[in-house]
Every structure is written in C-alpha cells, then in structure tokens.
Design a protein around this motif. Sequence first.
Motif: not given
Length: 254
Positions: A31-38, A41-46, A105-110
């Motif tokens: 839910a959070f990682c797919q639907d939350e606005s930020v 915005g920073c493509e954590v959802n992908k 954090c190793t990922q730019a999105s996180s």
Amino acid sequence: MEWYTTKCGKYRIESLSAATFPGALEVIRIAFCQDESVSIGCEVNKNPVAAEELLELCADAALDGVSLVAVETSTGHVVAVAFNKIQVATSSEKPFFEIFAEERCTQASSRALISYMADVDGRCNLFDKYKVDCSLEIMFLATLKEHRNNQLGTHLCRISIDLARRLKNGPVSKMSLQDLGGKFSKMAERSLPSVYPKICQAIWTGAGTQNIGKKLNFTVHLAVPFTEFVYNGKSYAERLGDESAFCEVVALAL
C-alpha cells in the motif's frame, strides 16, 4: 503483552507485535510503497529493492514499541498500520532520517524519499517551536486498498496520540530484535530514550492524511508544494499528475 487492543467495527487496533510485524510490513510494501505520494514521486513504487530498504526503516521504528496495526477480526490479517517513531532533539548529531539515508540506503529512490523527510522536517523545527525535547512521529501510515474508507487511518492516528500521552508514565511496550526476525534480527540493539514525547508530529503527503489531521486537530506549521521536489528530471507533482499537490508538516501538543 500488547499494550492496546480496541474494537473498531470489524477491526481491532492493537500494538505492533512479533505476530503482526510481518503483516504490517506487507501493508507498507503493497500500500505505502505503491500508493503514497512521495513513493510515487521518487519512484519507490517502481523499485522493489528501494521498497525493501524502507521496510528496514519500519523495523527500526518498530523497536521503539509505539507502532500500531489494524487487524481484521474475522481473518486475523493486518490491513492497516501506523509505524511510529520516537524522535529526540539533539544539538550535535545529524537527524535520524538523514543518518539512515546515508548509512543504510543503497537505492537512489529510497534515499530520495528519506532525504525528503529529513528536508521537510528540517524546514520547520518543531522542537524549537514547541520548546520540547521529544516527539512521537507518525512516520508511515497505510491501509490496504480493499479496507480503505473505514476510518482506519483516523483510528490509528487517534490511538497513536493516546499512546504518546501515556508514555510520560514510562514505556508501554518494547519489541526486541528477536521479535523482528529474519534479516532484521541483525540490526543494532539500542535502548529507548529516557525522555518522553510532548508533541505528536507527522508529514501529511496526501488529501487523506491531511483530512485526518483536520479531524484530530493537528496544527499545520508548513505546507510545501510537490513541485519543489525533483527526482530523475521530474517533479513529484508531475509524477502524481497534480501540479497543486503538496505536503503538510503538522504537530499536536500533548
């Protein structure tokens, strides 16, 4: 023992425990990682790896013993969660979120999501504003899609406030590294702070949480448009498809 259990229709709200921790993480992942606005915005959802790194942040917060879940009574499934974090004012160290982003954090999105949290928090020093040394932050709030519109977010926030008020009498619960299990059991142990929250704070990133804040009488201290935050050449507002989207930094004196 669980600190809190209360019925809310076909759900119960209770303290996060070893039994509900895996389900709570799944709510954040789905839910959070797919639907939350930020997250959008920073493509954590992908980025599934970035999402996993945010779960480590949730595990860290769980050790404070102040997170809550909503459980569907008929199935025993966790359907909503408030991962809450005890924040303590310091003069010498970097803010918690900034340290986490740099070290874990190793990922730019996180990194972008957590750096956003540190950035917005830093624009409005609530410790100075309220002249306090400790707060409870409603850090990540999420509900599974099929269980939304049941006021679970409101219930979780209201009870988080109640929990924060009770902490002046001492810790109400504490999760251990063993409770977290798996890879999280290798995290560093730490003691709970000796101070207790005097305010409850949050960053509301969408209309849903902003409405919760109004219902519960949070004060809005800062509103920041998502056009100000850019990731991979696009603003958060552009990815959300809403140029008017914004976040709020809010607080409630306890």
